[in-house]
Design a protein around this motif. Structure first.
Motif, PDB file in Angstrom:
ATOM      1  N   ILE A   1     -94.851 -11.563 -94.114  1.00  0.00           N
ATOM      2  CA  ILE A   1     -93.735 -10.812 -93.536  1.00  0.00           C
ATOM      3  C   ILE A   1     -93.230 -11.523 -92.293  1.00  0.00           C
ATOM      4  O   ILE A   1     -94.000 -12.154 -91.570  1.00  0.00           O
TER       5      ILE A   1
ATOM      6  N   ILE B   1     -96.147  -1.300 -94.295  1.00  0.00           N
ATOM      7  CA  ILE B   1     -95.288  -1.650 -93.160  1.00  0.00           C
ATOM      8  C   ILE B   1     -93.842  -1.391 -93.578  1.00  0.00           C
ATOM      9  O   ILE B   1     -93.407  -1.844 -94.636  1.00  0.00           O
ATOM     10  N   ASP B   2     -93.102  -0.669 -92.748  1.00  0.00           N
ATOM     11  CA  ASP B   2     -91.678  -0.427 -93.013  1.00  0.00           C
ATOM     12  C   ASP B   2     -90.824  -1.311 -92.128  1.00  0.00           C
ATOM     13  O   ASP B   2     -91.255  -1.757 -91.060  1.00  0.00           O
ATOM     14  N   ARG B   3     -89.601  -1.535 -92.554  1.00  0.00           N
ATOM     15  CA  ARG B   3     -88.645  -2.307 -91.759  1.00  0.00           C
ATOM     16  C   ARG B   3     -88.455  -1.624 -90.407  1.00  0.00           C
ATOM     17  O   ARG B   3     -88.372  -0.403 -90.313  1.00  0.00           O
TER      18      ARG B   3
ATOM     19  N   ALA C   1     -96.119  -0.301 -99.948  1.00  0.00           N
ATOM     20  CA  ALA C   1     -95.893  -0.904 -98.631  1.00  0.00           C
ATOM     21  C   ALA C   1     -96.568  -0.062 -97.556  1.00  0.00           C
ATOM     22  O   ALA C   1     -96.501   1.168 -97.588  1.00  0.00           O
TER      23      ALA C   1
ATOM     24  N   GLN D   1     -90.521  -1.212 -88.082  1.00  0.00           N
ATOM     25  CA  GLN D   1     -91.739  -0.599 -87.546  1.00  0.00           C
ATOM     26  C   GLN D   1     -92.346  -1.521 -86.489  1.00  0.00           C
ATOM     27  O   GLN D   1     -92.334  -2.739 -86.627  1.00  0.00           O
TER      28      GLN D   1
ATOM     29  N   GLN E   1     -89.135   2.109-104.099  1.00  0.00           N
ATOM     30  CA  GLN E   1     -90.018   2.631-103.058  1.00  0.00           C
ATOM     31  C   GLN E   1     -90.680   3.947-103.437  1.00  0.00           C
ATOM     32  O   GLN E   1     -91.243   4.629-102.598  1.00  0.00           O
TER      33      GLN E   1
ATOM     34  N   SER F   1     -88.929  -6.489 -92.365  1.00  0.00           N
ATOM     35  CA  SER F   1     -88.820  -6.016 -93.753  1.00  0.00           C
ATOM     36  C   SER F   1     -90.021  -5.141 -94.076  1.00  0.00           C
ATOM     37  O   SER F   1     -90.914  -4.973 -93.248  1.00  0.00           O
ATOM     38  N   ARG F   2     -90.026  -4.581 -95.271  1.00  0.00           N
ATOM     39  CA  ARG F   2     -91.173  -3.800 -95.743  1.00  0.00           C
ATOM     40  C   ARG F   2     -92.209  -4.759 -96.309  1.00  0.00           C
ATOM     41  O   ARG F   2     -91.863  -5.818 -96.824  1.00  0.00           O
TER      42      ARG F   2
ATOM     43  N   ARG G   1     -90.575  -1.474-106.914  1.00  0.00           N
ATOM     44  CA  ARG G   1     -89.890  -2.380-105.977  1.00  0.00           C
ATOM     45  C   ARG G   1     -88.394  -2.413-106.228  1.00  0.00           C
ATOM     46  O   ARG G   1     -87.621  -2.792-105.363  1.00  0.00           O
TER      47      ARG G   1
ATOM     48  N   ALA H   1     -91.258  -5.355 -87.336  1.00  0.00           N
ATOM     49  CA  ALA H   1     -91.199  -5.849 -88.713  1.00  0.00           C
ATOM     50  C   ALA H   1     -89.742  -5.990 -89.150  1.00  0.00           C
ATOM     51  O   ALA H   1     -88.933  -5.096 -88.926  1.00  0.00           O
TER      52      ALA H   1
ATOM     53  N   GLU I   1     -96.013   0.975-106.392  1.00  0.00           N
ATOM     54  CA  GLU I   1     -94.691   1.356-105.904  1.00  0.00           C
ATOM     55  C   GLU I   1     -93.614   0.615-106.679  1.00  0.00           C
ATOM     56  O   GLU I   1     -93.760  -0.588-106.943  1.00  0.00           O
TER      57      GLU I   1
END
Length: 162
Positions: free
Chosen positions: A133, A100-102, A98, A104, A49, A125-126, A80, A123, A78
């Motif tokens: 997703i 989108i974060d887990r 990413a 969120q 990340q 997951s990321r 992974r 969400a 990024e």
């Protein structure tokens, strides 16, 4: 009588010609080989990340199958997975950052024809732009899958399937 006999330096001339031929053949063979490529490695241990910057990466001589060949291909992406110092960076180890974060809260959008339905979801997951997703619809508590749009919305069904 002298026609069947060789000059004393004739052997040396034949050897020089043979060496010249071998040098030419070796040069042509080496020229036909592909040039050695460089490989990108992690300059330090990089946590998952983390966005990659020029100081995070280095080049080594030699080609490693599947590894990134230039630093420019990895900059701004990024990590992974954890990247260890001195080890090659593979294409699957890095990706777009990413957005989108887990856990969120995100907007779910279903569009088909003139119909457009919007809902809130969480969400699971990321994910980066273009990733599929899983999201839990907060109203119905059902889990749906969708594609992350550049603005951070998740498109489910309808246009997402295309």
């Amino acid at each position: 009588q002298g026609d069947h006999r060789r000059r004393p330096d004739a052997f040396r001339d034949d050897a020089n010609q043979m060496i010249t031929r071998l040098v030419i053949i070796a040069t042509l063979w080496l020229a036909a080989l592909p040039a050695s490529a460089d490989t990108v490695v992690a300059a330090r241990t990089i946590r998952a990340q983390t966005l990659l910057a020029p100081g995070d990466l280095a080049m080594i001589e030699g080609e490693v199958a599947g590894a990134i060949p230039t630093i420019d291909e990895a900059l701004g992406l990024e990590a992974r997975v954890m990247l260890y110092s001195g080890r090659p960076v593979f294409a699957g180890d890095i990706g777009p950052a990413a957005i989108i974060d887990r856990n969120q809260i995100v907007s779910l959008v279903y569009s088909h024809g003139g119909l457009s339905i919007h809902a809130d979801g969480r969400a699971l997951s990321r994910a980066a732009v273009g990733d599929v997703i899983r999201v839990m619809n907060l109203s119905s508590k059902t889990t749906v899958s969708g594609v992350v749009a550049p603005d951070g919305t998740i498109h489910v069904g309808g246009l997402a399937a295309h």
